[in-house]
Design a protein around this motif. Structure first.
Motif, PDB file in Angstrom:
ATOM      1  N   UNK A   1       0.836  -1.197   0.000  1.00 16.33           N
ATOM      2  CA  UNK A   1       0.000   0.000   0.000  1.00 16.33           C
ATOM      3  C   UNK A   1       0.871   1.248   0.000  1.00 16.33           C
ATOM      4  N   UNK A   2       1.978   1.205  -0.757  1.00 17.06           N
ATOM      5  CA  UNK A   2       2.862   2.366  -0.794  1.00 17.06           C
ATOM      6  C   UNK A   2       2.279   3.433  -1.712  1.00 17.06           C
ATOM      7  N   UNK A   3       2.491   4.659  -1.274  1.00 18.16           N
ATOM      8  CA  UNK A   3       2.049   5.816  -2.025  1.00 18.16           C
ATOM      9  C   UNK A   3       3.278   6.412  -2.707  1.00 18.16           C
ATOM     10  N   UNK A   4       3.105   6.910  -3.915  1.00 20.06           N
ATOM     11  CA  UNK A   4       4.215   7.600  -4.570  1.00 20.06           C
ATOM     12  C   UNK A   4       4.473   8.887  -3.804  1.00 20.06           C
ATOM     13  N   UNK A   5       5.650   9.006  -3.197  1.00 19.71           N
ATOM     14  CA  UNK A   5       5.976  10.256  -2.521  1.00 19.71           C
ATOM     15  C   UNK A   5       7.342  10.729  -3.012  1.00 19.71           C
ATOM     16  N   UNK A   6       7.482  12.002  -3.184  1.00 20.38           N
ATOM     17  CA  UNK A   6       8.691  12.590  -3.771  1.00 20.38           C
ATOM     18  C   UNK A   6       9.088  11.844  -5.040  1.00 20.38           C
ATOM     19  N   UNK A   7       8.083  11.455  -5.819  1.00 18.96           N
ATOM     20  CA  UNK A   7       8.369  10.899  -7.133  1.00 18.96           C
ATOM     21  C   UNK A   7       8.848   9.477  -7.153  1.00 18.96           C
ATOM     22  N   UNK A   8       8.607   8.678  -6.106  1.00 25.40           N
ATOM     23  CA  UNK A   8       8.976   7.260  -6.153  1.00 25.40           C
ATOM     24  C   UNK A   8       8.180   6.497  -5.111  1.00 25.40           C
ATOM     25  N   UNK A   9       8.044   5.171  -5.328  1.00 20.15           N
ATOM     26  CA  UNK A   9       7.383   4.328  -4.333  1.00 20.15           C
ATOM     27  C   UNK A   9       8.308   4.116  -3.143  1.00 20.15           C
ATOM     28  N   UNK A  10       9.594   3.967  -3.436  1.00 21.57           N
ATOM     29  CA  UNK A  10      10.567   3.775  -2.345  1.00 21.57           C
ATOM     30  C   UNK A  10      11.865   4.463  -2.755  1.00 21.57           C
ATOM     31  N   UNK A  11      12.441   5.195  -1.800  1.00 20.33           N
ATOM     32  CA  UNK A  11      13.752   5.808  -2.009  1.00 20.33           C
ATOM     33  C   UNK A  11      14.730   4.993  -1.179  1.00 20.33           C
ATOM     34  N   UNK A  12      15.702   4.383  -1.815  1.00 20.58           N
ATOM     35  CA  UNK A  12      16.666   3.570  -1.087  1.00 20.58           C
ATOM     36  C   UNK A  12      17.995   4.304  -1.048  1.00 20.58           C
ATOM     37  N   UNK A  13      18.532   4.433   0.153  1.00 21.73           N
ATOM     38  CA  UNK A  13      19.829   5.080   0.287  1.00 21.73           C
ATOM     39  C   UNK A  13      20.841   4.053   0.769  1.00 21.73           C
ATOM     40  N   UNK A  14      21.925   3.972   0.055  1.00 21.74           N
ATOM     41  CA  UNK A  14      22.984   3.029   0.422  1.00 21.74           C
ATOM     42  C   UNK A  14      24.250   3.838   0.651  1.00 21.74           C
ATOM     43  N   UNK A  15      24.878   3.651   1.798  1.00 23.86           N
ATOM     44  CA  UNK A  15      26.136   4.345   2.087  1.00 23.86           C
ATOM     45  C   UNK A  15      27.251   3.301   2.122  1.00 23.86           C
ATOM     46  N   UNK A  16      28.250   3.504   1.245  1.00 24.43           N
ATOM     47  CA  UNK A  16      29.337   2.542   1.116  1.00 24.43           C
ATOM     48  C   UNK A  16      30.471   2.812   2.095  1.00 24.43           C
ATOM     49  N   UNK A  17      31.419   1.888   2.149  1.00 21.03           N
ATOM     50  CA  UNK A  17      32.526   2.024   3.101  1.00 21.03           C
ATOM     51  C   UNK A  17      33.440   3.202   2.784  1.00 21.03           C
TER      52      UNK A  17
END
Lengths: 494, 371, 132
Positions: A268-284
């Motif tokens: 039941x995700x809503x499009x927010x800020x132009x996406x269903x999900x914003x995934x942030x990955x921070x590398x080493x």
């Protein structure tokens, strides 16, 4: 008799003026609007825009914007109705398909599909290897209750008027014409009441936004206006499909979202800020990836990731469930990358108090006054030297904050935050054209999309760092269809 | 005819006229709103003005019809001053014609609103001006305005009747290009909407001249119309923009430069056409020319002039590209032909309005009186 | 006769209004398709309470489902509520009945119907709006 006519005149005219400034409260959701959904499909970062559907059956325009680095190819688009109906052909099968050719040049490409019914739908975007399934709602053209009472009242008034005239000239009894006459006044009163109340009639909860969309409520959201309020849902949990990823190989990584109360998949995700999900990955190495995993099934998302170096990668997702606010879901695990060979060290972040570098061919400068914990401070980044930034995800710029950094790095950092470039600030240190992307507040107005390169070059973010310490911060802005990610180190004092 | 025992006509006429004026202002404003601002909902001020106009006219008409029929039943006579010659309906009681017409027009408008809602629910609110329900609504408003003309024309013996006619007839003329928008759908080799507009304005000028039977009457009607046109020319864009500002809607990107739609579709040189009608009728009366053909000639010369100058006007305010010479001549001649027909119709309608027997009985003698 | 006409007319108007305004019984019959099945869920009413829910299942070609039972759970997402799994046995070809399913609060429920299959279970969500 004439007094009556004059009184009625006065009533109607004053009602007309009372009801004056009545913006369409209910129209925004019922006529539909363009929806943009950023989707990371394989190696491509796509912005998929579903255009407003103006008639059913009718065309559904789908525009796809590609970004720098997207190779040429073909996307197969298909739409499937997914709602439950009380009649007609059952949902569940593809009703319309189109092929969309992507040139190697970043920019927009379009295709047109057909939708033949209102209700919930799914658009599948297939690049041959991966399929993203984007849910959307085709709304019906519902009349507001106020409209119904106004039109109904005026039509009844017309019928009564006609009946009154006929009765007046035909009936033998003098009192008989008074009946349709009185009914006429009542009907006009209903219409005027509807008109006067139209501005203050609440909008119904929007299917797809606050309610799970069904064929019935998409056709007429007012039918479920009684459900307004209490639509919030339990939080979600983000689970990564894998925690061990090989280095320097394009690896599909699955993630699932489940309901914190039932454990069921969250669909039941809503499009927010132009996406269903914003995934942030921070590398080493202090790298940031801001991806939009593709929805492949209810509650299931996938993205393809090529890790540059060995080490631990911390992950967090931002989602919004229907009827609830935006939530930041931090993966408790993150994932670890191992593999032979070594990578070049990552570039050191810019000092927030002043630094410059060329990133992806664009000169970038940052500036910020010394930051103190708990006090709002403004970070400004000048990206390029002209006003040619493009809005990305509906915003001029994005700020990702992770910190304060300790021994555990990003994975154990107490705070992850995501702020947006907002508002124009007069007399900016690095240029006056810190224009804000206009906000579509008006009926029928649409936001400028990524094809409008007319903003910036300065983007400003104001943020109150809650704790003292060192923070890794990234500013993201789009220029030449390239997402420019500026790593910045912020030290916050007490 | 014995003097009337009651005279509800004056107040009734004033209210019907007010309703007609509300409808005219509402329509002009609404059209300009759609041109300058765009998609909207039902609940805009111009829409409410439109609907109130018809409701106001309708209620007033019903009240007068009830009062008049009640009076007839009570044995009193109702003269034409009560809003039109009483006509026998259903063979029993009589009701004033003008209020009957305006009442039916208002009822028809309110009922066609439902068809309009149905149309908008299919095609959305950013629809076209000449959709079938819109044309039905405009025609209904025109019928109400015709009712107002009949009410005032019937009472031409009174001062309020003449004043009312001087207002109601130009209102109907101003409205005619809105209704003739329907002809845009006809794919004819000439501009059918403009030709229809010429037919209506010339017919109404001749009708007004013959109804009042006064030298210079057509010119007076044209002068009032010109004043209304000027007022709307200023009002329509001002109202659209001010209202957009008040409700916080942006104007369309391409606004500016274009003249306001409704006032610009009325001939600016109508006054000259009206003078020609007055002149022709005056010459006819002076030289005792037969009224069998004078109205047609008056209409034809006026129609020629109006059609030609209207093309010039459209060129001047650039609402359509310059016509080639051949097209210019053809459209002017068509204007003349329509004008001649309009003169014929206007003169005879005036005969009916003046309460004469149908022209078939003794056409010329009766018509001659209108000189 | 004429004396009776007016009262009869008034009565007719009242009766028509009564008939028009009387709430409809509110039975629900919803059909939804997946890639492999078509499911029709029937409830006698969509009011709060315990319901016997009839589920008709066919394949996309219309052939009735031959499984001996299907499973059903009721979910109320806004409350985070999940019912125990109800096994609905087949009553005749392709018709399954889940007895006494409790829909205990008004709102937008989802009936998750799980149809077994060779290629794995097909889980089909059927939205049911329950009124108070």
């Amino acid at each position: 008799m004439n007094h009556f006519a004059l009184t009625a005149t006065g009533l109607l005219v004053s009602a007309a003026f009372l009801a004056g400034p009545a913006p369409a409260l209910a129209d925004s959701g019922s006529t539909g609007a363009d929806v943009s959904v950023a989707t990371t499909l394989g190696s491509r970062e796509l912005t998929v825009t579903l255009r407003r559907v103006t008639s059913v059956p009718g065309p559904l325009g789908v525009d796809v914007i590609t970004h720098a680095g997207s190779g040429p190819g073909t996307l197969q688009l298909a739409v499937t109705p997914v709602g439950a109906t009380t009649g007609g052909p059952p949902s569940g099968l593809v009703t319309s398909t189109a092929a969309l050719a992507l040139s190697g040049t970043p920019g927009p490409a379009g295709a047109v599909l057909t939708v033949d019914r209102t209700g919930p739908w799914e658009l599948s975007v297939d690049d041959g290897l991966n399929v993203a399934r984007i849910p959307f709602v085709v709304p019906g053209q519902a009349s507001t209750p106020a409209e119904k009472s106004v039109y109904g009242g005026f039509v009844a008034a017309g019928v009564c008027l006609l009946a009154g005239i006929v009765v007046a000239v035909a009936a033998r009894r003098t009192w008989l014409p008074a009946l349709p006459g009185a009914a006429l006044v009542a009907a006009v009163a209903v219409a005027v009441t509807g008109a006067v109340l139209s501005a203050s009639t609440p909008a119904p909860p929007m299917p797809g936004q606050e309610l799970d969309p069904t064929v019935a409520n998409a056709a007429d959201p007012y039918a479920e206006i009684w459900r307004a309020g209490g639509l919030s849902r339990p939080p979600a949990t983000l689970l990564l499909g894998t925690t061990a990823v090989p280095r320097a190989a394009a690896t599909p990584i699955g993630l699932s979202l489940c309901d914190a109360a039932t454990g069921l998949p969250v669909d039941d995700l809503v499009v927010h800020d132009g996406a269903l999900i914003h995934l942030m990955i921070v590398g080493p190495g202090g790298e940031l990836w801001h991806l939009h995993p593709a929805r492949t099934a209810p509650g299931t998302f996938t993205f393809t990731f090529t890790a540059p170096r060995n080490g631990h990668y911390a992950v967090a997702g931002e989602v919004e469930r229907r009827g609830g606010g935006v939530q930041m879901l931090r993966s408790a695990s993150g994932f670890d990358v191992t593999g032979p060979g070594t990578a070049a060290p990552a570039a050191a972040p810019l000092p927030a108090t002043g630094g410059s570098r060329t990133i992806d061919g664009t000169a970038v400068q940052v500036a910020m006054l010394p930051a103190v914990a708990g006090t709002p401070v403004t970070l400004r980044a000048q990206v390029g030297d002209r006003a040619d930034l493009q809005p990305w995800l509906g915003m001029l710029g994005h700020l990702i904050v992770v910190g304060p950094l300790g021994a555990g790095g990003a994975q154990t950092a107490p705070l992850w935050a995501h702020a947006h470039a907002m508002g124009a600030a007069a007399g900016m240190a690095m240029g006056a054209s810190d224009a804000m992307v206009p906000v579509a507040s008006a009926i029928g107005a649409t936001l400028p999309d990524e094809t409008v390169a007319a903003y910036g070059p300065t983007v400003g973010f104001t943020f109150a760092f809650p704790l003292p310490g060192r923070y890794q911060v990234w500013v993201q802005a789009e220029r030449n269809y390239t997402i420019i990610t500026v790593p910045i180190m912020v030290t916050v004092g007490t | 005819m014995s003097p009337p025992n009651i005279s509800p006509g004056r107040t009734g006429a004033a209210v019907v006229l007010l309703g007609a004026a509300l409808s005219l202002v509402g329509t002009t404003w609404d059209i300009q709103w759609h041109v300058d601002v765009g998609p909207d909902t039902f609940f805009t001020l111009p829409h409410l003005l439109l609907y109130s106009g018809s409701a106001v006219s309708g209620i007033a008409s019903l009240v007068i019809v009830i009062a008049a029929t009640a009076a007839t039943r009570a044995g009193r006579t109702v003269g034409p001053e009560a809003g039109g010659r009483p006509v026998r309906v259903f063979g029993t009681f009589s009701a004033p014609l003008g209020f009957l017409v305006s009442g039916v027009g208002s009822a028809s408008f309110l009922i066609f609103g439902l068809v309009d809602l149905w149309w908008h629910s299919i095609y959305g609110f950013d629809a076209v001006l000449d959709s079938p329900p819109h044309i039905a609504l405009f025609t209904s408003i025109s019928i109400t305005m015709v009712g107002a003309v009949v009410i005032c024309g019937s009472a031409r013996a009174t001062r309020w009747g003449r004043t009312g006619l001087l207002i109601s007839l130009p209102i109907l003329m101003l409205y005619s290009p809105i209704t003739t928008n329907a002809f845009n759908a006809l794919r004819l080799p000439f501009d059918a909407a403009s030709a229809g507009m010429v037919l209506f304005v010339v017919m109404l000028l001749v009708l007004g001249r013959a109804t009042l039977a006064r030298t210079g009457a057509a010119t007076a009607f044209a002068a009032v119309l010109g004043a209304m046109q000027l007022a709307l020319w200023w009002f329509a864009p001002w109202a659209a923009r001010t209202y957009a500002d008040a409700v916080g809607l942006p104007l369309r990107d391409d606004v500016g430069g274009r003249p306001p739609q409704v006032p610009a579709s009325i001939p600016m040189f109508l006054l000259a056409g009206a003078v020609l009608i007055d002149l022709a009728v005056w010459l006819g009366a002076r030289n005792h020319w037969s009224a069998r053909w004078v109205p047609q000639v008056a209409g034809a010369v006026s129609g020629l002039l109006i059609a030609a100058t209207f093309m010039l006007q459209e060129l001047l305010i650039s609402t359509r590209p310059a016509p080639v010479a051949g097209q210019f001549v053809v459209e002017t001649l068509i204007g003349g032909a329509f004008g001649a027909f309009a003169g014929f119709l206007g003169w005879r309608f005036a005969g009916v309005l003046r309460g004469e027997q149908p022209p078939a009985a003794a056409p010329v003698l009766r018509i001659q009186e209108a000189y | 006769m004429r004396r009776l006409a007016a009262p009869a007319l008034v009565l007719a108007v009242i009766a028509a209004g009564w008939w028009l305004l009387w709430p409809s019984p509110g039975g629900v019959r919803l059909t939804i398709g997946s890639a492999t099945h078509i499911v029709t869920v029937t409830l006698d009413s969509a009011r709060v309470g315990d319901h016997d829910i009839t589920v008709s299942v066919t394949d996309r070609a219309g052939a009735p489902e031959t499984a001996r039972s299907i499973q059903l759970v009721a979910v109320l997402p806004t409350m985070g509520y999940l019912s125990p799994v109800q096994t609905a046995p087949s009553v005749n070809s392709g018709r399954f009945v889940a007895a006494g399913v409790s829909l205990m609060a008004p709102g937008g429920w989802q009936l998750l119907v799980t149809v077994p299959g060779a290629a794995g279970p097909d889980r089909i969500p059927v939205p049911v709006t329950v009124t108070g």
